[in-house]
Write an enzyme that holds these catalytic residues in place. Structure first.
Site, PDB file in Angstrom:
ATOM      1  CG  ASP A   1      36.648 -28.522 -12.546  1.00  0.00           C
ATOM      2  OD1 ASP A   1      36.626 -28.996 -11.409  1.00  0.00           O
ATOM      3  OD2 ASP A   1      35.971 -27.555 -12.910  1.00  0.00           O
TER       4      ASP A   1
ATOM      5  CE  LYS B   1      31.935 -32.425  -8.881  1.00  0.00           C
ATOM      6  NZ  LYS B   1      31.524 -31.223  -8.405  1.00  0.00           N
TER       7      LYS B   1
ATOM      8  CG  MET C   1      26.786 -27.811 -16.927  1.00  0.00           C
ATOM      9  SD  MET C   1      26.822 -28.136 -15.156  1.00  0.00           S
ATOM     10  CE  MET C   1      26.370 -26.548 -14.481  1.00  0.00           C
TER      11      MET C   1
END
Ligand code: SAH
Length: 254
Positions: free
Chosen positions: A34, A55, A168
């Protein structure tokens, strides 16, 4: 046929990696990682080919089906393939898609747990997620949904728990406040933003639910968590007064 390890890289600091993760990294032929994974962690696999499939919200990312395909292809060519994910691989990490794709291709897969951002952040803040008398339950949630997925009633989960950890979410603070308010969470409830937990640029911003957007504007663009709950009342009691208007006093929480 090789084996794929879904390895948790922890919240950032390299020494928050498990010994098992370090051992597997040292044996890896390929590491797919990642964007959130630190250089120092990747340095534990100097022999491996390292592929960023990173991401980060709003930035270039590799489509999940393509990552799945890369994992399958790599496992057909190499003995030890590592898919390194931030925090714990089984939490908000699309692990299930990868596990299913590998299982379908008949490839062995094993998950190696990691320290999730919630635990890295809690350690930094120095306040227990389940402080006795104030919190007996914690919920890990994200308001984010993948492209094409329907929305979900995340705020209902927030209402049902004493302490809430939002992943998030820091870039949608306004929507978070609206969602929490609609679910009946008072704007005066203590909240903390933790950016870059365990990393050099770490920041801890104590605030309240109502003032989350204001606090979120101070973030520097690193990964951040929103923690919400009465356990944080004592933290905001020590914060600068401009953040405190809606905050309960320290003794109100005691
Ligand atoms: N599997 C990961 C979560 C992946 S979702 C875990 O268990 O931690 C990515 C989100 O995690 C980010 O948007 C942010 O909300 C949070 N996050 C990851 N690393 C973080 C860090 N060092 N500090 C604060 N939040 C972090």
């Amino acid at each position: 046929m090789g084996k794929v390890y879904l390895v948790g890289a922890g919240p950032g600091a390299a020494d928050l990696l498990t010994l098992r993760a370090a051992r597997i990294l040292a044996q890896a032929d390929v590491v797919f990682h990642d964007a959130l994974v630190d250089e120092e962690v990747l340095a534990l696999a100097p022999q491996a080919r390292q592929v960023a499939v990173g991401k980060r919200c709003g930035r270039l990312s590799t489509a999940q089906h393509f990552i799945n395909k890369q994992l399958v292809d790599a496992a057909r060519r190499h003995a030890c393939v590592v898919r390194l994910k931030g925090g714990d691989p089984m939490l908000f990490g699309r692990a299930q898609e990868e596990i299913s794709a590998l299982a379908e291709a008949g490839i062995e897969v094993e998950a190696v747990p990691g320290i999730s951002a919630a635990f890295g952040a809690s350690a930094s803040v120095g306040i227990s997620l389940t402080r006795r008398g104030l919190s007996r339950s914690v919920v890990f949630l994200t308001p984010s949904v993948g492209q094409g997925e329907p929305g979900h009633a995340w705020a209902d989960a927030a209402r049902g728990a004493d302490t809430v950890v939002l992943y998030m979410a820091s870039r949608q603070a306004e929507a978070i406040v609206a969602g929490l308010a609609a679910a009946g969470v008072p704007g005066s409830r203590p909240a903390v933003l933790v950016e870059n937990a365990s990393l050099p640029g770490e920041r801890i911003l104590p605030t309240t639910v109502a003032r989350l957007p204001e606090a979120a504007r101070q973030l520097g663009g690193g990964p951040a968590l929103i923690l919400v709950g009465d356990v944080y009342a004592e933290l905001i009691a020590q914060a600068p007064p401009w953040r405190l208007e809606d905050a309960p006093r320290r003794n109100a929480a005691a």
